[in-house]
Design an enzyme around this catalytic site. Structure first.
Site, PDB file in Angstrom:
ATOM      1  N   CYS A  91       0.837  -1.202   0.000  1.00  0.00           N
ATOM      2  CA  CYS A  91       0.000   0.000   0.000  1.00  0.00           C
ATOM      3  C   CYS A  91       0.872   1.252   0.000  1.00  0.00           C
ATOM      4  CB  CYS A  91      -0.914  -0.059   1.221  1.00  0.00           C
ATOM      5  SG  CYS A  91      -1.506   1.505   1.819  1.00  0.00           S
ATOM      6  N   CYS A  94       0.106   4.009   2.683  1.00  0.00           N
ATOM      7  CA  CYS A  94       0.518   3.610   4.035  1.00  0.00           C
ATOM      8  C   CYS A  94       1.940   4.089   4.315  1.00  0.00           C
ATOM      9  CB  CYS A  94       0.492   2.084   4.185  1.00  0.00           C
ATOM     10  SG  CYS A  94      -1.141   1.372   4.030  1.00  0.00           S
TER      11      CYS A  94
END
Lengths: 168, 600
Positions: A91, A94
């Site tokens: 991700c 993130c």
């Protein structure tokens, strides 16, 4: 002009290097790190260097959750409020949010801690807490979910999210 | 006897019927001359079940009983079947219940209850679609998925082959190669970039795998949101209605279900020669290979082989494809050879009529060096070559051998491990179904498995009647020059209709995008096969050119609607596109007319 630019660059780098990355609750470092609210000494290369030294004994702002048991012990049963960062290696957002969140937690000088949960390693936890997308950040106090958000937030928003959790 | 008017009589009659129902495990209200009743009674005889028949036509008050049955069950006709006090219905309903496994369940005594309504074994496209649909229809569903690591230790997440080691990474890496070609073209269109262009395998691999990671998570969340119980464990039958689930740590848990769907898919086949499992990779390993494979030998000429060989060459690697006999078995051979020729013209080496004998490691490394020995299939010639990576892509085996199907009594084709099913995806064991790549004689395509899984769940739990249609399924092979097709190959059409009854229209074409860079003229090719006995209906569609998937999808829809050559001619093309070629096809193959595109 060139000079000013240079100075500014050093300034930015220094701030990034010495931003309170770890919980200052440790007596050893709390004073020096938290006094870093004043930018002055940061420009001194000597002091920056000292801080860059790794100190393993000091308590971390954040920790990686190891398993369900660890989560129960260090998150649910935590005396301090906890911010849980559900993230994944795949991700992109993130990777931006994580450090930003750590910084916001660091500012609170040990009044709050941060648990990082890799959703692929601890899928059951993520599923249990209803994580659908990452990053998902949950604020927990005394085992209760107080607040949560999904996605990227800027530093100010993170600051107020954390402050709300510790009741400021 | 006249109809009973008074209530006492009616009540008595009702009690009598109820007693019959309560005291007989299997009860059939029947008429001795009724063929449907005979059929039902025969079924129970076949199942070795004692069946008590009440022959209404042989009883004095038979018609009264029949009227009361109508009142009690809403069914006037015979046979009227009850099993363990449950009303089943007539002949059709009884036979259906047998097919569904409901009958066996009821006969199984004491109304056995299971942990789940449905257990799906395999969390690939088909299994996930089926389980989610069943859960949506209110059923209690479990999905078990477990990836057995490859010999080299590669493993992956939820979602099956397509998502993890198939369509998705394949198309993304094909796209990587397409971009490489586009960059070469770009200079001809005026883009100036001075530096030599390089490709970074690790960047691509990480980006592709990050996307896959997000898909894995998405599937997991979808299962939670739809209340499907997902278990990451290896399932095998130990009884017809019971499975053992073994997780990564070897912990065993048992589950039972009324019905099962097998959706275990396939895994790459190895060669069975020295060094294959030790040193070679398959498509299961390639997409997450930590290092660039370097000089690569692809063994096999399956679509997996040509696609992988194609994109590796497109990344600038030295690629050799070792072919035993023909390219793309089962596909139209004219098209397969054209796709192969294009690869050859673009630097892929083909080593034809050779089979590997052994693979040896010369040097470890990332990548290391391997020595491959192969022998000719029609002479004594021996080939020896050195490669960094050897990719085996000689076909795939159904994962049906180690899931205890013998314990459940499910028939498996011993030759290929495939599972024969009827047109409702039902195996020989009525409560066990199968979908996806493990089916015998069906397509091995993700969207087909999804369709079959969804429709199966609807038939089982929603009274649906729609069956999965395996005819005219469009598909595309992502070779460097993509090949899309729908319907019959030329060979199959000839076999089915005969030379005299088919007309083939074909044409070469030059995509506008290729003209400025001045490449691949007269390489792209289109072909349709028409049935002359049926208004020249299009029974085969073939396209070799860019964006074949996008082109073929629409024509696939047209073929589902039964499009004819005339209707194609009446369709207005979109200009300038590649797909428009099919609206202006004039030259028949039988005429031998010129189909090459002349310059301006």
């Amino acid at each position: 002009m060139a000079h000013r630019l240079l100075v500014r660059r050093i300034w930015t780098v220094s701030v990034r290097d010495v931003r309170c990355p770890r919980a200052p609750s440790s007596a050893l470092y709390s004073t020096s790190l938290c006094s870093s609210a004043s930018p002055q000494p940061l420009l001194s290369p000597r002091r920056s260097l000292t801080r860059a030294l790794p100190v393993t004994s000091r308590r971390q702002v954040s920790f990686n959750v190891q398993d369900q048991e660890d989560f129960t012990e260090r998150v649910i049963n935590s005396e301090l409020p906890v911010v849980i960062d559900f993230h994944a290696q795949w991700c992109g957002p993130c990777k931006i949010l994580g450090p930003r969140l750590e910084k916001a937690i660091g500012k609170q000088k040990g009044r709050v801690t941060m648990a990082k949960v890799d959703i692929d390693e601890h899928t059951d936890l993520a599923i249990e807490y209803g994580v659908s997308a990452v990053p998902t950040v949950i604020a927990m106090r005394g085992g209760d979910v107080i607040d949560q958000f999904v996605g990227i937030k800027d530093e100010d928003q993170l600051d107020s999210f954390v402050k709300k959790l510790i009741g400021q | 006897m006249p109809p009973i008017e008074n209530d006492t009589g009616r009540a008595e009659l009702k009690t009598r019927i109820q007693q019959l129902i309560d005291s007989n495990p299997v009860l059939v209200f029947s008429k001795s001359y009724c063929p449907f009743c005979v059929k039902v009674k025969d079924l129970f005889k076949e199942l070795n079940v004692i069946c008590n028949a009440v022959e209404l036509d042989l009883m004095a008050d038979g018609s009264n009983l029949q009227d009361m049955l109508m009142e009690m069950t809403g069914q006037k006709t015979v046979p009227n079947v009850f099993i363990n006090k449950t009303h089943i219905g007539g002949c059709d309903k009884t036979l259906q219940a047998h097919r569904d496994g409901l009958l066996q369940q009821l006969l199984g005594g004491e109304n056995e209850t299971y942990d789940y309504d449905l257990i799906v074994i395999g969390g690939g496209s088909g299994g996930l679609a089926c389980s989610k649909e069943a859960a949506l229809l209110g059923k209690k569903v479990m999905v078990l998925d477990y990836v057995v690591p490859t010999p080299l230790g590669t493993t992956w997440g939820l979602g099956g082959t397509c998502v993890n080691v198939g369509c998705i990474p394949k198309k993304l890496m094909h796209q990587t190669a397409v971009l490489g070609t586009a960059m070469q073209d770009a200079r001809k269109f005026g883009w100036e970039f001075s530096e030599a262009v390089k490709h970074n395998w690790e960047t691509m691999k990480t980006a592709v795998n990050n996307y896959i990671g997000s898909l894995n998570w998405g599937y997991r969340v979808a299962l939670r949101d739809k209340n499907v119980n997902y278990v990451n464990a290896y399932a095998e039958f130990i009884e017809p209605h019971k499975i053992k689930a073994t997780n990564r740590r070897g912990k065993e848990v048992f589950h039972t279900a009324a019905r099962f769907v097998l959706a275990t898919g396939e895994r790459p086949r190895y060669l069975g020669i020295p060094g294959d499992k030790e040193y070679c990779i398959t498509s299961d390993d390639l997409f997450s290979l930590p290092h660039c494979p370097g000089k690569t030998l692809v063994i096999g000429a399956s679509y997996v082989a040509l696609e992988c060989g194609g994109f590796l060459a497109g990344l600038g690697l030295d690629v050799t494809v070792m072919v035993r006999s023909i390219l793309l078995r089962g596909f139209d051979q004219d098209m397969a050879n054209r796709a192969g020729e294009h690869m050859e013209e673009h630097g892929v080496k083909f080593l034809r009529k050779f089979v590997p004998v052994k693979v040896e490691e010369l040097e470890k490394g990332t990548p290391g060096r391997l020595k491959v020995t192969a022998k000719s299939t029609d002479s004594d010639e021996i080939f020896e070559g050195e490669f960094n990576t050897v990719l085996i892509a000689v076909g795939r085996d159904a994962c049906t051998g180690k899931i205890g199907l013998d314990k459940a009594g499910v028939h498996v084709n011993a030759k290929n491990g495939k599972i024969p099913v009827n047109d409702e995806e039902q195996t020989n064991v009525p409560h066990i179904y199968a979908i996806g790549d493990i089916l015998e004689g069906k397509w091995e395509l993700t969207p087909v498995a999804i369709q079959a899984g969804k429709l199966l769940a609807r038939r089982l739990y929603k009274g649906g009647t729609l069956k999965c249609d395996y005819v005219n399924v469009p598909t595309t092979v992502f070779t460097p020059l993509e090949y899309g097709c729908c319907g019959l190959s030329e060979e199959k059409a000839l076999e089915l209709y005969g030379q005299d009854n088919i007309e083939i229209y074909h044409s070469l074409f030059w995509p506008l995008e290729f003209t400025v860079p001045n490449r691949d003229n007269n390489k792209c090719y289109s072909k349709i096969i028409c049935n002359k006995l049926d208004s020249e209906r299009v029974v085969g569609f073939h396209y070799l050119g860019p964006n074949a998937g996008e082109v073929t999808q629409g024509y696939g829809a047209a073929m589902k609607c039964g499009i004819t050559k005339e209707q194609l001619d009446n369709t207005v093309g979109i200009h300038p596109t590649c797909a428009e070629i099919f609206t202006t096809m004039e030259v028949t193959k039988s005429s031998g007319g010129d189909i090459s595109q002349a310059g301006c």
